[in-house]
Design an enzyme around this catalytic site. Structure first.
Site, PDB file in Angstrom:
ATOM      1  CG  ASP A  29      -1.988   0.997   1.242  1.00 24.88           C
ATOM      2  OD1 ASP A  29      -1.704   2.189   0.969  1.00 24.88           O
ATOM      3  OD2 ASP A  29      -3.137   0.628   1.530  1.00 24.88           O
ATOM      4  CG  HIS A  93      -8.741  -2.981  -1.694  1.00 25.29           C
ATOM      5  ND1 HIS A  93      -9.867  -2.466  -2.291  1.00 25.29           N
ATOM      6  CD2 HIS A  93      -8.399  -2.107  -0.720  1.00 25.29           C
ATOM      7  CE1 HIS A  93     -10.197  -1.327  -1.713  1.00 25.29           C
ATOM      8  NE2 HIS A  93      -9.320  -1.094  -0.740  1.00 25.29           N
ATOM      9  CG  HIS A  95      -6.570  -2.813   3.712  1.00 21.53           C
ATOM     10  ND1 HIS A  95      -5.826  -1.719   3.307  1.00 21.53           N
ATOM     11  CD2 HIS A  95      -7.836  -2.595   3.291  1.00 21.53           C
ATOM     12  CE1 HIS A  95      -6.630  -0.873   2.665  1.00 21.53           C
ATOM     13  NE2 HIS A  95      -7.846  -1.388   2.643  1.00 21.53           N
TER      14      HIS A  95
END
Length: 131
Positions: A29, A93, A95
Site C-alpha cells: 500500500d 482488496h 488489507h
C-alpha cells in the site's frame, strides 16, 4: 472505466509487487498504516468482496493467508491483521497490516517510506511468500 487496481494489474501504473499468481496480485500500500501494509486483490475487477464468486472468494483468502505468512516473516510484528473496507477503490482488496498495537489498524495513520524503502521491503516480503 478501469480502476486504479486494474491499471496496476495491466502494468499501466507501477506498484511494489510482493506476490502474484494467475488470479491474484499482492503489493505494498503506498499510504501504509504500518511498515509492510500490503494489499491483496483479484486481477478480475469486482467492486465488492461479497460479489465475488464463492470459489474466487475462497481462493483470495488462501492467497492472502500465504502472503500474510510471508509478511510476518519479513516484517517484525506481533501479528498480521486483516481488513476489508472497500471504500477507497471500487475493486476488491484485502488489507494485510503488520500489527504491534491497535493504532496500526487506524486508517488515518500513514507510515512514511521512501521509494528505495518500498522497493527493498517489497523484495524482502516477496522472498518470504510461498505460493
Amino acid at each position: 472505466m478501469a480502476t486504479l487496481f486494474t491499471k496496476i494489474v495491466h502494468g499501466e501504473v507501477p506498484c511494489y509487487k510482493v506476490a502474484e499468481n494467475s488470479q491474484f496480485l499482492a503489493f505494498l500500500d503506498i499510504s501504509p498504516n504500518a511498515r509492510g501494509h500490503t494489499l491483496c486483490i483479484p486481477k478480475k475487477e469486482v467492486d465488492k468482496i461479497f460479489d465475488l464468486e464463492e470459489e474466487i472468494y475462497r481462493e483470495l483468502m488462501l492467497f492472502a493467508r500465504k502472503v500474510a505468512i510471508g509478511l510476518e516473516k519479513a516484517v517484525s510484528c506481533e501479528r498480521v491483521g486483516m481488513a476489508v473496507v472497500g471504500l477507497e477503490v471500487p475493486h476488491v482488496h484485502v488489507h494485510l497490516i503488520p500489527l504491534n498495537s491497535m493504532k496500526d489498524m487506524d486508517f488515518s495513520n500513514n507510515y512514511k517510506m521512501s521509494e528505495e524503502e518500498f522497493a527493498k521491503l517489497a523484495d524482502e516480503i516477496s522472498r518470504e511468500v510461498v505460493l
